[in-house]
Write an enzyme that holds these catalytic residues in place. Structure first.
Site, PDB file in Angstrom:
ATOM      1  CE  LYS A 157       1.682  -9.351 -15.853  1.00  0.00           C
ATOM      2  NZ  LYS A 157       0.844  -8.164 -16.095  1.00  0.00           N
ATOM      3  N   GLY A 210       8.926  -4.449 -10.306  1.00  0.00           N
ATOM      4  CA  GLY A 210       7.685  -4.066  -9.655  1.00  0.00           C
ATOM      5  C   GLY A 210       7.921  -3.871  -8.179  1.00  0.00           C
ATOM      6  CD  GLU A 232      16.729  -4.057 -11.739  1.00  0.00           C
ATOM      7  OE1 GLU A 232      16.847  -3.333 -10.715  1.00  0.00           O
ATOM      8  OE2 GLU A 232      17.705  -4.437 -12.403  1.00  0.00           O
ATOM      9  CB  CYS A 266      12.171   2.139  -8.862  1.00  0.00           C
ATOM     10  SG  CYS A 266      12.958   2.237 -10.451  1.00  0.00           S
ATOM     11  CD  GLU A 358       8.829   2.354  -4.151  1.00  0.00           C
ATOM     12  OE1 GLU A 358       8.253   1.257  -4.106  1.00  0.00           O
ATOM     13  OE2 GLU A 358       9.696   2.631  -4.997  1.00  0.00           O
TER      14      GLU A 358
HETATM   15  P1  NAD Z   1       3.498  -4.641  -9.010  1.00  0.00           P
HETATM   16  O1  NAD Z   1       4.427  -5.482  -8.218  1.00  0.00           O
HETATM   17  O2  NAD Z   1       2.110  -4.530  -8.541  1.00  0.00           O
HETATM   18  O3  NAD Z   1       3.382  -5.188 -10.508  1.00  0.00           O
HETATM   19  C1  NAD Z   1       4.469  -5.309 -11.371  1.00  0.00           C
HETATM   20  C2  NAD Z   1       4.142  -6.324 -12.437  1.00  0.00           C
HETATM   21  O4  NAD Z   1       4.000  -7.609 -11.842  1.00  0.00           O
HETATM   22  C3  NAD Z   1       2.835  -6.076 -13.184  1.00  0.00           C
HETATM   23  O5  NAD Z   1       2.983  -6.458 -14.538  1.00  0.00           O
HETATM   24  C4  NAD Z   1       1.865  -7.009 -12.477  1.00  0.00           C
HETATM   25  O6  NAD Z   1       0.771  -7.390 -13.271  1.00  0.00           O
HETATM   26  C5  NAD Z   1       2.773  -8.186 -12.192  1.00  0.00           C
HETATM   27  N1  NAD Z   1       2.342  -9.044 -11.088  1.00  0.00           N
HETATM   28  C6  NAD Z   1       1.569  -8.695 -10.020  1.00  0.00           C
HETATM   29  N2  NAD Z   1       1.389  -9.768  -9.215  1.00  0.00           N
HETATM   30  C7  NAD Z   1       2.062 -10.799  -9.779  1.00  0.00           C
HETATM   31  C8  NAD Z   1       2.263 -12.156  -9.417  1.00  0.00           C
HETATM   32  N3  NAD Z   1       1.730 -12.675  -8.311  1.00  0.00           N
HETATM   33  N4  NAD Z   1       3.031 -12.942 -10.211  1.00  0.00           N
HETATM   34  C9  NAD Z   1       3.597 -12.420 -11.337  1.00  0.00           C
HETATM   35  N5  NAD Z   1       3.426 -11.153 -11.741  1.00  0.00           N
HETATM   36  C10 NAD Z   1       2.671 -10.339 -10.966  1.00  0.00           C
HETATM   37  O7  NAD Z   1       4.226  -3.257  -9.131  1.00  0.00           O
HETATM   38  P2  NAD Z   1       3.648  -1.926  -9.810  1.00  0.00           P
HETATM   39  O8  NAD Z   1       2.727  -1.324  -8.827  1.00  0.00           O
HETATM   40  O9  NAD Z   1       3.187  -2.189 -11.187  1.00  0.00           O
HETATM   41  O10 NAD Z   1       4.986  -1.059  -9.958  1.00  0.00           O
HETATM   42  C11 NAD Z   1       5.416  -0.221  -8.970  1.00  0.00           C
HETATM   43  C12 NAD Z   1       6.621  -0.793  -8.251  1.00  0.00           C
HETATM   44  O11 NAD Z   1       7.660  -1.102  -9.165  1.00  0.00           O
HETATM   45  C13 NAD Z   1       7.246   0.171  -7.279  1.00  0.00           C
HETATM   46  O12 NAD Z   1       7.494  -0.450  -6.048  1.00  0.00           O
HETATM   47  C14 NAD Z   1       8.557   0.568  -7.940  1.00  0.00           C
HETATM   48  O13 NAD Z   1       9.546   0.998  -7.084  1.00  0.00           O
HETATM   49  C15 NAD Z   1       8.911  -0.656  -8.672  1.00  0.00           C
HETATM   50  N6  NAD Z   1       9.828  -0.379  -9.771  1.00  0.00           N
HETATM   51  C16 NAD Z   1      11.137  -0.769  -9.674  1.00  0.00           C
HETATM   52  C17 NAD Z   1      12.028  -0.488 -10.693  1.00  0.00           C
HETATM   53  C18 NAD Z   1      13.448  -0.906 -10.608  1.00  0.00           C
HETATM   54  O14 NAD Z   1      14.080  -0.990 -11.644  1.00  0.00           O
HETATM   55  N7  NAD Z   1      14.003  -1.210  -9.455  1.00  0.00           N
HETATM   56  C19 NAD Z   1      11.590   0.168 -11.824  1.00  0.00           C
HETATM   57  C20 NAD Z   1      10.265   0.561 -11.899  1.00  0.00           C
HETATM   58  C21 NAD Z   1       9.393   0.258 -10.861  1.00  0.00           C
END
Ligand code: NAD
Length: 455
Positions: A157, A210, A232, A266, A358
């Site tokens: 997804k 995320g 992650e 991240c 962050e």
């Molecule tokens: P987000 O948590 O809003 O979304 C991430 C993904 O999860 C998206 O595909 C979203 O549609 C999905 N999602 C949202 N709510 C959900 C739910 N209730 N159940 C299941 N899936 C759901 O994050 P974002 O804003 O897209 O990404 C930014 C964040 O990601 C930042 O905090 C960043 O640090 C982190 N990140 C971490 C890494 C790592 O490897 N540690 C890498 C990249 C990004």
């Protein structure tokens, strides 16, 4: 397919609509899980060499479409084209590396009395990979490639804003000969499609990348079914500069460590910790380096930094610091259409919100420290623990500090955090589990112990 709604994909540099993509409803998720289960049975039963060959063909298909994939990443995520090319190449490399693991995924023979004891590494079944928008293409591959290599089916997804590279990858997988249903992409909203995947009893594991807030929810929902989960999550990583470091090199490298992908990374080293006696000198050197980090048209190979992903993300960054507030260093960004935000370096208290949370934008805070113990204390004064950098000419100190910082990925005299052959993941609230590296496939297996009596 029943569609509840669709997503518009917007070019963040121009605000123009790039595509409209249908979103998968819970009924679509259910149908996809059933297709995946059927495909997975055949995949797991296939000869390892054949699975490896198909994954290599998939890697070759990606390699043959690097420019196209990079162009999609530029259009939907606003990444500078040089970075986007690296990302497409990373997908190819991750697939190649995972393919190499298929025939090396072996269990153990353990000495026991009265018989022979074997461990078998069995695939989990169907794995859901939920990806963010910041590095849509590589992060999709970090979960999907080893999961497939270990004999699983994958339901990917992508984030709402960035489904295009994922959809293209699924098409390339089919072209390469991967069985229908084995690797499916389900675009949709997090709280609809994502949640349906997390809650589906036919999904054995969730790989979530995320925000920490969403990761916590995903983990709690997985707990309902004792479902396997890799997380992650976010970061607030330190860049520790000691007085004995090569300051010119450290200053030249610092902008890339928090401005790459406009800080939507991240691993961004968004807390720059500088030893007090070289603090002023370091800032003098940092200023031209930050101002020279070219922000502009992502399609131009000379561009180092593009826009933020969306208007909402820019508002979030402005919630920490507006473009007209005083800053120690402030770069320039295009005006007009596009979600632009300039490179910004702030001098603030360590307890200030912008130094703690962050930001996920091109913003760093510089903080002075007195000695090694003070540097480690400041570096660890965070709930996050994803990465960090140490700049010093003293190798013993570099190792001491790297060991003392509670984070998953440390670099010395470098900011490199990600390699397909080395493990990646976070301590504390930055995550759970590791991706990439030699153990990547094992995270997608169950260990079964079999004892054969010889009596
Ligand atoms: P987000 O948590 O809003 O979304 C991430 C993904 O999860 C998206 O595909 C979203 O549609 C999905 N999602 C949202 N709510 C959900 C739910 N209730 N159940 C299941 N899936 C759901 O994050 P974002 O804003 O897209 O990404 C930014 C964040 O990601 C930042 O905090 C960043 O640090 C982190 N990140 C971490 C890494 C790592 O490897 N540690 C890498 C990249 C990004």
């Amino acid at each position: 397919m029943t569609r509840v709604h669709e997503h518009h994909v917007t070019n963040p540099a121009t605000e123009e609509r790039v595509a409209t993509v249908p979103a998968a409803a819970p009924a679509d998720v259910d149908a996809a899980v059933r297709r995946a289960a059927a495909a997975q049975r055949g995949w797991a039963a296939a000869a390892p060499a054949d699975r490896a060959r198909l994954l290599r063909r998939f890697a070759d298909a990606v390699d043959g479409h690097l420019e196209e994939l990079a162009a999609l990443e530029v259009a939907e995520a606003g990444h500078p084209v040089t970075g986007a090319r690296w990302e497409a190449g990373n997908v190819r490399d991750v697939l190649e590396y995972a393919a190499g693991g298929v025939e090396r995924l072996s269990g153990r023979q353990i000495p026991v009395p009265g018989g022979v004891d074997l461990t078998l590494l069995e695939p989990l079944g169907t794995v859901a990979v939920i990806a963010p928008w910041n590095f849509p293409m590589p992060i999709a591959a970090w979960g999907s490639a080893p999961a497939l290599a270990a004999g699983n089916a994958v339901l990917l997804k992508p984030a709402e804003a960035t489904p295009l590279t994922a959809l293209r990858l699924a098409a390339l997988a089919l072209d390469a000969g991967l069985p229908e249903g084995l690797f499916q992409v389900l675009p949709g909203a997090g709280d609809v499609t994502g949640r349906a995947l997390v809650d589906h009893p036919g999904v054995a594991k969730v790989v979530f990348t995320g925000s920490t807030a969403t990761g916590r929810e995903v983990m709690a929902r997985c707990a309902e079914q004792v479902k396997r989960v890799t997380l992650e999550l976010g970061g607030k990583s330190p860049n520790i500069v000691f007085a004995d470091a090569d300051l010119e090199r450290a200053a030249a490298a610092a902008p890339g460590s928090f401005l790459d992908n406009a800080g939507q990374d991240c691993c961004a080293r968004s807390r720059i910790l500088v030893q007090a006696e070289v603090y002023d000198r370091f800032l003098e050197l940092l200023e031209p380096a930050v101002l020279g980090f070219a922000c502009g048209d992502p399609a131009d190979p000379a561009t180092a930094m593009g826009p933020l992903i969306s208007a909402a993300q820019r508002e979030r960054v402005r919630g920490y610091v507006r473009e007209d507030e005083p800053a120690a260093i402030r770069g320039t960004a295009p005006r007009g259409r596009g979600y632009w935000y300039p490179a910004t370096v702030l001098e603030r208290e360590a307890s200030d919100r912008v130094a703690v949370e962050e930001v996920f934008g091109p913003v760093a805070v510089v903080l002075p420290f007195t000695d090694e113990a003070d540097a480690v204390r400041l570096a660890n004064a965070t709930d996050y623990g994803l990465s960090g950098s140490v700049w010093t000419r003293d190798t013993a100190r570099a190792l001491r500090v790297a060991r003392a910082v509670a984070a998953g990925n440390l670099s010395v005299n470098s900011h490199a955090s990600v390699r397909y052959g080395t493990p990646f993941g976070g301590y504390k609230r930055s995550g759970l589990g590791r991706e990439l590296g030699p153990d990547a496939l094992a995270a997608f297996t169950e260990t079964k112990n079999v004892f054969l009596s010889t009596d």
